[in-house]
Design an enzyme around this catalytic site. Structure first.
Site, PDB file in Angstrom:
ATOM      1  N   SER A 188       4.816   6.731   2.472  1.00  9.20           N
ATOM      2  CA  SER A 188       5.379   5.428   2.842  1.00  9.20           C
ATOM      3  C   SER A 188       4.754   4.363   1.962  1.00  9.20           C
ATOM      4  CB  SER A 188       5.030   5.073   4.296  1.00  9.20           C
ATOM      5  OG  SER A 188       5.400   6.098   5.180  1.00  9.20           O
TER       6      SER A 188
ATOM      7  N   ASN B  62       0.853  -1.188   0.000  1.00 17.01           N
ATOM      8  CA  ASN B  62       0.000   0.000   0.000  1.00 17.01           C
ATOM      9  C   ASN B  62       0.883   1.230   0.000  1.00 17.01           C
ATOM     10  OD1 ASN B  62      -2.392   1.600   0.292  1.00 17.01           O
ATOM     11  ND2 ASN B  62      -1.926   1.818   2.477  1.00 17.01           N
TER      12      ASN B  62
ATOM     13  N   HIS C  26       0.828   5.243   1.391  1.00 19.77           N
ATOM     14  CA  HIS C  26       0.102   6.116   2.313  1.00 19.77           C
ATOM     15  C   HIS C  26       0.808   7.469   2.370  1.00 19.77           C
ATOM     16  CE1 HIS C  26      -2.459   7.211   5.652  1.00 19.77           C
ATOM     17  NE2 HIS C  26      -1.387   7.689   6.257  1.00 19.77           N
TER      18      HIS C  26
HETATM   19  C1  GAR Z   1      -2.689   8.995  -2.563  1.00 19.90           C
HETATM   20  O1  GAR Z   1      -2.238  10.187  -1.991  1.00 19.90           O
HETATM   21  C2  GAR Z   1      -2.447   7.845  -1.619  1.00 19.90           C
HETATM   22  O2  GAR Z   1      -1.240   7.954  -0.914  1.00 19.90           O
HETATM   23  C3  GAR Z   1      -3.633   7.950  -0.699  1.00 19.90           C
HETATM   24  O3  GAR Z   1      -4.697   8.245  -1.555  1.00 19.90           O
HETATM   25  C4  GAR Z   1      -4.215   8.998  -2.658  1.00 19.90           C
HETATM   26  C5  GAR Z   1      -4.679   8.324  -3.925  1.00 19.90           C
HETATM   27  O4  GAR Z   1      -4.369   9.119  -5.027  1.00 19.90           O
HETATM   28  N1  GAR Z   1      -3.859   6.735   0.009  1.00 19.90           N
HETATM   29  C6  GAR Z   1      -4.299   6.691   1.255  1.00 19.90           C
HETATM   30  O5  GAR Z   1      -4.581   7.689   1.895  1.00 19.90           O
HETATM   31  C7  GAR Z   1      -4.441   5.302   1.838  1.00 19.90           C
HETATM   32  N2  GAR Z   1      -4.552   5.344   3.245  1.00 19.90           N
HETATM   33  P1  GAR Z   1      -4.402   8.477  -6.473  1.00 19.90           P
HETATM   34  O6  GAR Z   1      -5.778   7.843  -6.634  1.00 19.90           O
HETATM   35  O7  GAR Z   1      -4.227   9.647  -7.388  1.00 19.90           O
HETATM   36  O8  GAR Z   1      -3.294   7.479  -6.569  1.00 19.90           O
END
Ligand code: GAR
Length: 301
Positions: free
Chosen positions: A135, A106, A108
């Site tokens: 991370s 994942n 984050h």
């Molecule tokens: C990203 O910033 C990712 O790190 C976060 O959601 C966003 C997705 O953006 N994930 C989390 O918060 C998970 N806990 P994306 O759809 O443009 O990749």
């Protein structure tokens, strides 16, 4: 357990899909399927536009079971061996994460263990953090609690909002995720090895850390089986020190030290190669370093 560098990947995404786009670019032809719990997720559109199978699997009210059963069927029929959560905003069950232990990652948007869960950017701002980051981690049954593979740091600036901070962080995410996946596919990143696994691989029943295991693998590749047990047990002989230093140097770019410090360490690799030469392992050591040398070109955070 190691994965093939050509392993087939699945991406699970709930939203925009910018990390998905970075993964598609980094692993052309390797992403077998993209799955979303949201029918209208832009991530599905991105996947279809790239010619990748993109499927909506609904998350039923009240639980993960039907979602996970459907996903398991899809993953096995597509021969997927590594699952990448990219903005997937649901918590998978312990049964699912256990079954995929070491093969589900994942990303984050914080420097875990700080600021897990929802609204990580807002959490960093509210805490007055001078830095935040992203991370990439192995997924376990907790929320953003799995072992970290790679982190990138970015500064928080005066006047930042969630939006400006997330915009600054996103390019670091897009760099981090492919790099972490490459580490896993090359067998350089793996969850903390259990003694049973070490015994199965090396025939020694000890509790070694990841660096010990990587050093032992290097020594085995170098034909120096005689030093493998020492490397696992943490005994420092000239050979095991060389293997540990080689391992540290090839992964130096993954640390959170400043980029200039990391590069400075890398620039000193000549000393290590001289030491390797004296032990008759110069070419082996150079080859090991070359495995990750190319990552320096894409390391800007
Ligand atoms: C990203 O910033 C990712 O790190 C976060 O959601 C966003 C997705 O953006 N994930 C989390 O918060 C998970 N806990 P994306 O759809 O443009 O990749």
């Amino acid at each position: 357990m190691t994965l093939a560098p050509s392993a087939r990947l699945a991406v699970l995404a709930s939203g925009r899909g910018s990390n998905l786009a970075a993964l598609l670019e980094a692993f052309p032809g390797q992403v077998a399927v993209v799955i979303s719990n949201k029918r209208d997720a832009p991530a599905l559109e991105r996947a279809r536009a790239a010619g990748i199978e993109a499927l909506h699997v609904p998350w039923p009210p009240g639980g993960a079971r039907d979602f996970e059963a459907a996903v398991e069927t899809l993953l096995s029929s597509r021969q997927v061996t590594l699952v990448l959560l990219a903005g997937f905003m649901r918590l998978l069950s312990p049964g699912f994460t256990r079954a995929w232990h070491g093969r589900i990652l994942n990303i984050h948007p914080s420097l875990l263990p700080a600021f897990p869960g929802l609204h990580a950017h807002a959490q960093a701002l509210n805490a007055g953090a001078a830095f935040t980051g992203c991370s990439v981690h192995f997924v376990d049954a907790g929320c953003d609690t799995g072992e970290v593979i790679l982190q990138k740091r970015v500064p928080v600036q005066a006047g930042d909002t969630e939006e400006t901070l997330s915009r600054r962080l996103l390019p670091a995410e897009h760099e981090a995720y492919p790099q972490a996946v490459r580490l896993v596919l090359r067998g350089l990143a793996f969850p903390r090895p259990q003694p049973g696994e070490i015994e199965a691989e090396f025939g020694v029943n000890v509790a070694a850390d990841a660096q010990g295991v990587r050093a032992a693998r290097l020594l085995r590749d170098w034909g120096r089986e005689d030093a493998v047990a020492d490397a696992l047990e943490g005994h420092l002989t000239p050979l095991t020190s060389l293997a540990r230093s080689t391992d540290e140097l090839r992964l130096a770019w993954t640390t959170l030290d400043s980029l200039s410090e990391r590069r400075a360490r890398w620039e000193k690799r000549g000393e290590l190669l001289v030491q390797a030469e004296t032990l008759g392992l110069g070419a082996h050591c150079a080859r090991a370093l070359a495995v990750t040398a190319d990552e320096w070109d894409t390391t800007t955070y």
